[in-house]
Design a protein around this motif. Structure first.
Motif, PDB file in Angstrom:
ATOM      1  N   LEU A  38     -51.429  -9.152  65.845  1.00 29.51           N
ATOM      2  CA  LEU A  38     -52.456  -8.118  65.801  1.00 29.51           C
ATOM      3  C   LEU A  38     -53.016  -7.938  67.209  1.00 29.51           C
ATOM      4  O   LEU A  38     -53.496  -8.902  67.825  1.00 29.51           O
ATOM      5  CB  LEU A  38     -53.565  -8.527  64.827  1.00 29.51           C
ATOM      6  N   GLN A  87     -50.929  -5.936  55.427  1.00 29.69           N
ATOM      7  CA  GLN A  87     -52.216  -5.929  56.110  1.00 29.69           C
ATOM      8  C   GLN A  87     -53.250  -5.185  55.256  1.00 29.69           C
ATOM      9  O   GLN A  87     -52.922  -4.314  54.452  1.00 29.69           O
ATOM     10  CB  GLN A  87     -52.104  -5.272  57.489  1.00 29.69           C
ATOM     11  N   SER A 122     -52.446  -0.562  63.213  1.00 25.83           N
ATOM     12  CA  SER A 122     -53.199  -1.505  62.401  1.00 25.83           C
ATOM     13  C   SER A 122     -54.115  -0.739  61.464  1.00 25.83           C
ATOM     14  O   SER A 122     -54.458   0.423  61.701  1.00 25.83           O
ATOM     15  CB  SER A 122     -54.022  -2.432  63.304  1.00 25.83           C
ATOM     16  N   LEU A 172     -53.920 -10.344  57.384  1.00 31.53           N
ATOM     17  CA  LEU A 172     -52.502 -10.320  57.763  1.00 31.53           C
ATOM     18  C   LEU A 172     -51.720 -11.284  56.875  1.00 31.53           C
ATOM     19  O   LEU A 172     -52.215 -12.372  56.539  1.00 31.53           O
ATOM     20  CB  LEU A 172     -52.322 -10.750  59.229  1.00 31.53           C
ATOM     21  N   TRP A 207     -52.875  -4.616  49.543  1.00 35.47           N
ATOM     22  CA  TRP A 207     -52.187  -4.817  50.813  1.00 35.47           C
ATOM     23  C   TRP A 207     -51.327  -3.588  51.124  1.00 35.47           C
ATOM     24  O   TRP A 207     -50.674  -3.044  50.234  1.00 35.47           O
ATOM     25  CB  TRP A 207     -51.295  -6.053  50.762  1.00 35.47           C
TER      26      TRP A 207
END
Length: 287
Positions: free
Chosen positions: A74, A111, A53, A97, A120
């Motif tokens: 996530l 993300q 992430s 997201l 992004w």
């Protein structure tokens, strides 16, 4: 609707995600193993990949499913789900997201750690095999009940696909490439033949994870349910003779002759349809 495929004793099985052919014994091919950071495609037409992430120490689990589209979860450092995006909600601005093309052949996950003009970071979802990916031209839409429709696509001669939607959401995908494919959802069974014809019915099936052994259908045909290495299989016996065992490895298997049509789900659900007779659930006879 009967097709030319049922003019002789025919055995057709849907057995995985690779290009399938007529099977005369057991379904073969194991799912490819997956490490946490790599993708894998299983016989259930599902591919997964776990990526870092943008929030340090957290991860995102990407899932690409023929039956329900793309989704992303996530996960915090303890593996707890913080947020999910899927076909129901493709953007979560608060957690940075989003999914682009959630039901397309090549969905993309995005993300970011901040809003506004922050770019992004894009990651492609793991790809599904050809026979798990919707393609071809939409030729018709069937209404199965008040909230369920099926879109039928022609890929080529002898190759059709279907997508089933309930209340506007994708719930099942069927590929019929040289052999029949099927889907079981709720009380309904839908069979798609490789010439694009369909057969559908409600009821006339067992519960999931049924007892192993012999079952009698409405016309007296016998189906034996077995289980090997955790995979359910069914062996149909009719007046024409006994079929080989059809294993439902991840996807449903289909067996049929000119009168009897049997679908076995991956969870062991047995559904039967008899042409020209009142339908009723298979009756358990014993081991």
């Amino acid at each position: 609707m009967r097709t030319a495929l049922r003019t002789t004793l025919t055995f057709l099985a849907l057995v995985g995600t690779a290009t399938a052919s007529v099977v005369t014994a057991t379904a073969a091919g194991a799912a490819t193993g997956a490490a946490s950071s790599t993708s894998s495609t299983s016989s259930a037409c599902v591919a997964t990949k776990t990526i870092p992430s943008v929030f340090g120490g957290w991860k995102v689990k990407l899932v690409n499913s023929a039956d329900s589209g793309a989704s992303a979860k996530l996960l915090d450092e303890k593996g707890h789900v913080v947020s999910t995006v899927d076909q129901s909600r493709t953007v979560d601005s608060a957690n940075g997201l989003r999914i682009t093309g959630v039901l397309k052949a090549k969905p993309v996950f995005g993300q970011r750690s901040e809003g506004g003009s922050t770019p992004w970071k894009s990651t492609a979802f793991p790809a599904l095999s050809t026979d798990c990916t919707q393609s071809g031209k939409l030729v018709r839409t069937m209404r199965l009940d008040s909230r369920t429709t099926a879109q039928i696509f022609k890929v080529s001669v002898g190759h059709y696909q279907a997508r089933v939607f309930q209340s506007g959401k994708l719930v099942r995908f069927i590929d019929a490439h040289g052999r029949a494919g099927a889907a079981l959802f709720g009380s309904r069974t839908l069979v798609l033949n490789p010439d694009g014809t369909t057969v559908t019915w409600t009821g006339a099936k067992t519960a999931a994870n049924p007892r192993l052994g012999h079952y009698k259908l409405a016309n007296g045909a016998i189906v034996k349910i077995v289980k090997r290495a955790g995979v359910y299989g069914a062996q149909l016996t009719t007046g024409h003779g006994t079929f080989p065992v059809a294993y439902a490895k991840g996807r449903p298997s289909v067996q049929q002759d000119d009168v009897t049509l049997v679908v076995l789900g991956a969870d062991g659900t047995l559904s039967g349809y008899i042409y020209g007779k009142a339908q009723r659930p298979p009756v358990y006879l014993g081991a």
